[in-house]
Design an enzyme around this catalytic site. Sequence first.
Site, PDB file in Angstrom:
ATOM      1  N   CYS A 295      -3.401   8.146   4.768  1.00 22.45           N
ATOM      2  CA  CYS A 295      -3.244   7.385   3.524  1.00 22.45           C
ATOM      3  C   CYS A 295      -4.350   7.718   2.535  1.00 22.45           C
ATOM      4  O   CYS A 295      -4.101   7.872   1.337  1.00 22.45           O
ATOM      5  CB  CYS A 295      -3.249   5.883   3.820  1.00 22.45           C
TER       6      CYS A 295
ATOM      7  N   GLU B 165       0.869  -1.179   0.000  1.00 26.46           N
ATOM      8  CA  GLU B 165       0.000   0.000   0.000  1.00 26.46           C
ATOM      9  C   GLU B 165       0.898   1.217   0.000  1.00 26.46           C
ATOM     10  O   GLU B 165       1.572   1.514   0.992  1.00 26.46           O
ATOM     11  CB  GLU B 165      -0.938   0.044   1.207  1.00 26.46           C
TER      12      GLU B 165
END
Length: 460
Positions: A264, A230
């Site tokens: 994020c 990620e």
Amino acid sequence: MSTMIRCISPIDGSVFAERPAMSLEAARAAVDGARRLQAEWAARPLAERIALVRAGVARLGEMNDEVVPELARMMGRPVRYGGEFRGVNERASYMADIAETALAPVVVEDSDRFERRILREPHGVVFVVAPWNYPYMTAINTVAPALIAGNAVALKHASQTLLVGERMVRAFEEAGLPKGLFVNLFLDHATTEALIAGRAFDFVNFTGSVGGGRAIEKAAAGTFTGLGLELGGKDPGYVMDDADLDAAADTLIDGAMFNSGQCCCGIERIYVVDSLYDAFVEKAVAMVSGYRLGDPLDPETTLGPMANVRFAKEARAQVAEAVAAGARPLIDPKLFPQDDGGTYLMPQILVDVTHDMAVMRDETFAPVVGIMKVSGDDEAVRLMNDSEFGLTASLWTRDAGRAAAIGARIETGTVFMNRADYLDPGLCWTGCKDTGRGGALSIIGFQNLTRPKSYHLKKA
């Protein structure tokens, strides 16, 4: 002499914590020890593994009064927001709740002649390389389901949140997890890469920068070690003509500014249909102008410092470049005299921005957002897709069918309607393009932390 890994507090630039980096031999010994315990752990009933993981999470929650100011000192999040235990508990609990179903055998045939089924088998040792921005929640995304599935876990945390892995392991061991099954590693980059290249791990989950992801892939090249990555994000919001304007402004601006923009899936660029643009911008400026930048240990502070001076420097550079190219900053610097040119960075809203500017293309990861006027869905989709990243997109409309149709055209991992900056543990957390590959949480998260094993048993 070993290298010292240091956490420099963004509050005042002091060394808050330091630990010696482990040698390659010491790190291998810790991982080998976890591996020796893994088979016995995997053989324990699933219910026992679930119970021990739940107990570990609960024990971590009991440490929350220590965790909250510790996080403020390490990475700058204001204490008023209370840490991450709510999210940690939500994610771990959901994965525990679905484990029996997610890990259940797939029975193809069970007859007098044949037994054919597919089982899920743990990889072995799962290596979690976690980031500093949400250090407990990002780590638990993999730690909890990996342990539940029968894996051993090695955790390496970012230097900015140096104490998190140590605390997590202590909580789980105090709750009854076998000592040495879940290990915390203090590693420099070279040792990390050497361990991966040497096949010390059976699966690696990395959350961090695109550059870091490339380094992980390079280290793993030729080992066939499974990877979950990620990486970066540049998540857009799109406000349509039928949107609830107040809700859209409140949620998107909070999604852009919370945690000093260091999320994020934070909102980094906003597209607003022309008929609502002026009203949206007015509401956004009023919200941001009311923030209080300051010491994160002060309960009145709503916006803490950036975690590191270099992150603030990058954001300032993007803003300066955009302004020089014609963007207009709307937040008055006089409202934020605490901006010291270092970690304490004032929030900013930019208009008259274009996709020729880095602030609308590159990851900013700061309390800065650009807002653009669009004519409608087609232009918004084109601009949302004009990015190297694809983590989430936030769509604002009262029409779910319209949102789904637009979502099908967006290159992203998650499509939100009328919400943003949230990780739903029931859905797969994933991305595309330079955001990476793989998927965490949900049933798919369990699938990625195990491998299928087929049984074809002929009885007669």
